[in-house]
Design a protein around this motif. Structure first.
Motif, PDB file in Angstrom:
ATOM      1  N   ASN A 142       1.057  -1.138  -0.003  1.00  5.87           N
ATOM      2  CA  ASN A 142       0.136   0.007  -0.017  1.00  5.87           C
ATOM      3  C   ASN A 142       0.746   1.177  -0.104  1.00  5.87           C
ATOM      4  O   ASN A 142       1.977   1.121   0.747  1.00  5.87           O
ATOM      5  N   PRO A 143       0.391   2.299  -0.681  1.00  2.00           N
ATOM      6  CA  PRO A 143       1.365   3.293  -0.674  1.00  2.00           C
ATOM      7  C   PRO A 143       1.108   4.295   0.439  1.00  2.00           C
ATOM      8  O   PRO A 143       0.763   5.630   0.558  1.00  2.00           O
ATOM      9  N   THR A 144       0.691   3.595   1.509  1.00  2.00           N
ATOM     10  CA  THR A 144      -0.043   4.468   2.682  1.00  2.00           C
ATOM     11  C   THR A 144       1.163   4.547   3.733  1.00  2.00           C
ATOM     12  O   THR A 144       0.990   4.994   4.894  1.00  2.00           O
ATOM     13  N   GLY A 145       2.314   3.974   3.656  1.00  2.00           N
ATOM     14  CA  GLY A 145       3.392   3.977   4.571  1.00  2.00           C
ATOM     15  C   GLY A 145       4.667   3.673   4.162  1.00  2.00           C
ATOM     16  O   GLY A 145       4.784   2.847   3.016  1.00  2.00           O
ATOM     17  N   PRO A 146       5.610   3.630   4.917  1.00  4.52           N
ATOM     18  CA  PRO A 146       7.171   3.102   4.377  1.00  4.52           C
ATOM     19  C   PRO A 146       6.882   1.720   4.131  1.00  4.52           C
ATOM     20  O   PRO A 146       6.234   0.859   4.808  1.00  4.52           O
ATOM     21  N   PHE A 237      -5.002  15.702   0.685  1.00  2.00           N
ATOM     22  CA  PHE A 237      -4.067  14.923   1.223  1.00  2.00           C
ATOM     23  C   PHE A 237      -3.782  13.482   0.732  1.00  2.00           C
ATOM     24  O   PHE A 237      -2.690  13.186   0.784  1.00  2.00           O
ATOM     25  N   ARG A 238      -4.931  13.080   0.420  1.00  2.00           N
ATOM     26  CA  ARG A 238      -4.820  11.669   0.103  1.00  2.00           C
ATOM     27  C   ARG A 238      -3.955  11.383  -1.341  1.00  2.00           C
ATOM     28  O   ARG A 238      -2.832  10.768  -1.362  1.00  2.00           O
ATOM     29  N   ASP A 239      -4.259  12.301  -2.203  1.00  2.78           N
ATOM     30  CA  ASP A 239      -3.603  12.296  -3.444  1.00  2.78           C
ATOM     31  C   ASP A 239      -2.243  12.701  -3.460  1.00  2.78           C
ATOM     32  O   ASP A 239      -1.245  12.005  -4.156  1.00  2.78           O
ATOM     33  N   GLU A 240      -2.071  13.699  -2.725  1.00  3.53           N
ATOM     34  CA  GLU A 240      -0.675  14.360  -2.719  1.00  3.53           C
ATOM     35  C   GLU A 240       0.178  13.315  -1.864  1.00  3.53           C
ATOM     36  O   GLU A 240       1.412  13.037  -1.943  1.00  3.53           O
ATOM     37  N   GLY A 241      -0.341  12.738  -0.457  1.00  6.48           N
ATOM     38  CA  GLY A 241       0.506  11.752   0.097  1.00  6.48           C
ATOM     39  C   GLY A 241       0.596  10.707  -0.583  1.00  6.48           C
ATOM     40  O   GLY A 241       1.790  10.057  -0.249  1.00  6.48           O
ATOM     41  N   GLU A 247       6.854   7.708  -4.269  1.00  4.54           N
ATOM     42  CA  GLU A 247       8.114   8.108  -4.661  1.00  4.54           C
ATOM     43  C   GLU A 247       9.038   7.632  -3.730  1.00  4.54           C
ATOM     44  O   GLU A 247      10.175   7.317  -3.823  1.00  4.54           O
ATOM     45  N   ARG A 248       8.862   7.741  -2.443  1.00  2.00           N
ATOM     46  CA  ARG A 248       9.832   7.324  -1.188  1.00  2.00           C
ATOM     47  C   ARG A 248       9.847   5.895  -1.219  1.00  2.00           C
ATOM     48  O   ARG A 248      11.281   5.450  -0.800  1.00  2.00           O
ATOM     49  N   GLN A 249       8.868   5.140  -1.494  1.00  2.00           N
ATOM     50  CA  GLN A 249       9.233   3.518  -1.520  1.00  2.00           C
ATOM     51  C   GLN A 249      10.099   3.450  -2.777  1.00  2.00           C
ATOM     52  O   GLN A 249      10.940   2.402  -2.686  1.00  2.00           O
ATOM     53  N   LEU A 253      13.749   1.635  -2.474  1.00  2.00           N
ATOM     54  CA  LEU A 253      14.006   0.390  -3.281  1.00  2.00           C
ATOM     55  C   LEU A 253      15.151   0.491  -4.193  1.00  2.00           C
ATOM     56  O   LEU A 253      16.196  -0.150  -4.313  1.00  2.00           O
ATOM     57  N   GLU A 254      15.391   1.490  -4.995  1.00  2.00           N
ATOM     58  CA  GLU A 254      16.539   2.012  -5.766  1.00  2.00           C
ATOM     59  C   GLU A 254      17.798   1.999  -4.835  1.00  2.00           C
ATOM     60  O   GLU A 254      18.960   1.455  -5.357  1.00  2.00           O
ATOM     61  N   HIS A 255      17.780   2.504  -3.604  1.00  2.00           N
ATOM     62  CA  HIS A 255      18.912   2.681  -2.982  1.00  2.00           C
ATOM     63  C   HIS A 255      19.245   1.216  -2.602  1.00  2.00           C
ATOM     64  O   HIS A 255      20.454   0.785  -2.351  1.00  2.00           O
ATOM     65  N   PHE A 256      18.556   0.515  -2.400  1.00  2.00           N
ATOM     66  CA  PHE A 256      18.488  -1.111  -1.866  1.00  2.00           C
ATOM     67  C   PHE A 256      18.658  -1.971  -3.381  1.00  2.00           C
ATOM     68  O   PHE A 256      18.994  -3.324  -3.076  1.00  2.00           O
ATOM     69  N   ARG A 257      19.172  -1.022  -4.306  1.00  2.00           N
ATOM     70  CA  ARG A 257      19.571  -1.831  -5.740  1.00  2.00           C
ATOM     71  C   ARG A 257      18.551  -2.737  -6.152  1.00  2.00           C
ATOM     72  O   ARG A 257      18.627  -3.617  -6.649  1.00  2.00           O
TER      73      ARG A 257
END
Length: 562
Positions: A142-146, A237-241, A247-249, A253-257
């Motif tokens: 879910n794009p609702t948290g880390p 707030f839902r759409d922007e969050g 993007e943070r996910q 993941l990219e940093h985790f290769r």
């Protein structure tokens, strides 16, 4: 040095080469009317546990005896004669009920070092899965948290599996399924909006500290959201969050290769009409029916424990309808195999996913695979770090990487079968000692690089290579281990078990250390380099290549210095 070619074929230097030589021997026996059998597509070649039994052994004579209508030892005797005529083979003995023990000619096995060095990054790759298009779906979130520790395990295992499948010749697409539709998205928006205006977050909302941080960030850049009516504010707030959290996910993941080729949105799946199209297709297959005002899929015809609702009596489409549409979408995109990596709480999905494939007219044993992962615990200082997303005590992917580093986390998560529970001890995997598997393997990468670097400092290059000089027991052991790498990669791909790569690398590391201790590679003092110096440098560099190639399959770096 023995002849390298005979009848256009290479002398065997790896188990795969030797298997080819055995098939040629069988074909020769058939052509000479010594045997009347079909040449098998696969031949098992193994390294005997005891050296006196030779360099390699095969049970192919026992495999062929029944179809040949002859005793296994008779078949073995015929094959031994034909095989001994193959280039690079010194002797073939018949043992026990019909095993063939094979000894390679001097230099034949040594030449594996040349093959590895010349192949470089290609060594270990194969065409085992050529022509197969495989979709690997993992880290569905879910794009609702880390992303949390469970996602982290699937990121490491799923990406390693994708790399291994590609090394075996498959065309692989890595796919992230975004669960961005449904009640959880509305709760996410309501939680952010409440935090932004200082109101209590709903009891069924998200209470992690990141909610307050994200709400403050959004409000700072979009103060106009605060003046909207409550429903509109929550939607904004839902759409922007959602955009920012996704993007943070992606960045984590990219940093985790871990790179995904496709980020597939559940919301877009519905909005595109794909779910309706899937229902129509399943109707055409004859497995959809209506009862009690709902629309059902008759999955019990294909092993499910009960039929599944596609559309509820209120007209709302279920998650199962989306699952069906998503599978059909993958098949429409041309994937031969849809491989799902699911969490420990998804055992019930296996039967229903296979039933979807069967209802769609596919053979689920061919087009669909599901791997179920088990839970991960993390220890720090001997104490378990507990996960609780609702309470805000969440250990994220970023947290784990900060604690132990990308290499240690990726290697440690990938070295165990995915279906086994796992405890990750941060203190152990960050320790620079030989009881830390990732350090043990990476140290060989650094040591082999150091040897090559020291050789260059002395003005010594690999030079001419005489494989017949590599005859020491520890050299033979190392060559045999290096020759196994392509088979290990192909096996890991076919069995969907990337942990086999890690376990192989650990055994190879031990074999190299024993070679290094017993066989001096570089001259000391006023000694001059000899042909043996050059041969051992080839072997050292071949080891470096295999270690690096294996670590690359796990998404782990092969350092030149430690």
């Amino acid at each position: 040095m023995p002849a390298r070619r005979r009848c256009g074929s290479l002398a065997p230097v790896t188990p795969a080469d030797l298997a080819d030589a055995i098939r040629r021997a069988i074909r020769a026996a058939v052509d000479a009317d010594q045997l009347r059998v079909d040449v098998p597509a696969e031949v098992l070649v193994e390294r005997p546990k005891r050296k006196e039994f030779g360099d390699y052994a095969t049970n192919v004579a026992l495999q062929l005896a029944k179809s040949a209508g002859r005793p296994p030892r008779d078949v073995a005797a015929i094959l031994a004669e034909q095989l001994a005529a193959q280039p690079g083979i010194a002797a073939v003995d018949v043992a026990g009920p019909g095993f063939l023990n094979i000894r390679l000619a001097a230099g034949a096995q040594g030449d594996i070092a040349r093959q590895i060095v010349e192949a470089g990054p290609r060594y270990g790759t194969s065409t085992t899965l050529r022509g197969q298009r495989i979709n690997v779906e993992f880290v569905s979130a879910n794009p609702t948290g880390p992303l949390h520790l469970g996602h982290t395990r699937w990121a490491a295992v799923g990406d390693a599996l994708a790399r291994v499948l590609q090394a075996a010749g498959a065309e692989v697409t890595r796919e992230f399924y975004i669960n961005d539709r449904g009640a959880q998205m509305e709760k996410f928006g309501a939680s952010l909006a409440a935090a932004a205006v200082g109101e209590p977050i709903p009891d069924d909302g998200y209470h992690g500290r990141y909610i307050h941080d994200l709400a403050k960030e959004i409000a700072g850049e979009h103060p106009e959201f605060l003046d909207l009516p409550p429903d509109e504010r929550a939607a904004a707030f839902r759409d922007e969050g959602y955009r920012r959290q996704l993007e943070r996910q992606r960045r984590a993941l990219e940093h985790f290769r871990v790179h995904f080729d496709v980020w597939f949105s559940e919301r877009v799946l519905h909005e595109s009409g794909a779910v309706e199209a899937a229902l129509d297709e399943l109707r055409r297959q004859g497995h959809v029916y209506e009862a009690d005002g709902a629309v059902w899929l008759r999955t019990t015809d294909f092993g499910d424990d009960r039929d599944r609702v596609l559309v509820r009596s209120n007209g709302e489409k279920t998650y199962f309808a989306a699952d069906a549409a998503y599978y059909l979408d993958k098949r429409r995109r041309g994937f031969d195999t849809c491989l799902y990596l699911l969490g420990a709480d998804h055992h019930g999905y296996v039967a229903r996913l296979k039933a979807i494939a069967a209802c769609a007219g596919d053979d689920p044993e061919r087009t669909l695979e599901v791997l179920i992962g088990q839970l991960v615990k993390i220890l720090k200082g001997g104490e378990e770090v507990r996960l609780s997303k609702r309470a805000g005590e969440i250990v994220t992917l970023e947290d784990v990487v900060d604690l132990a580093g990308v290499d240690a986390v990726r290697y440690s998560l990938a070295r165990y079968p995915a279906d086994s529970p796992l405890t990750l001890d941060v203190d152990l995997i960050t320790r620079q000692t030989n009881d830390n598997p990732v350090f043990y393997v990476q140290y060989v990468a650094a040591r082999t690089a150091s040897v090559s670097r020291h050789a260059r400092d002395l003005g010594i290059d690999r030079g001419a290579f005489d494989p017949t000089l590599l005859g020491h027991d520890r050299e033979i052991d190392l060559l045999g281990a290096l020759a196994e790498f392509p088979r290990i990669v192909a096996s890991a791909a076919e069995l969907r078990e990337p942990h086999r790569i890690a376990r192989y690398l650990e055994e190879l590391a031990g074999t190299y250390h024993r070679f290094y201790d017993a066989c001096r590679i570089l001259p000391v003092g006023d000694e001059q380099p000899t042909p043996l110096t050059h041969a051992r440098l080839w072997l050292n560099d071949a080891t470096r290549i295999v270690i690096a190639n294996g670590l690359e399959l796990l998404g782990v770096e092969a350092p030149e210095r430690m």
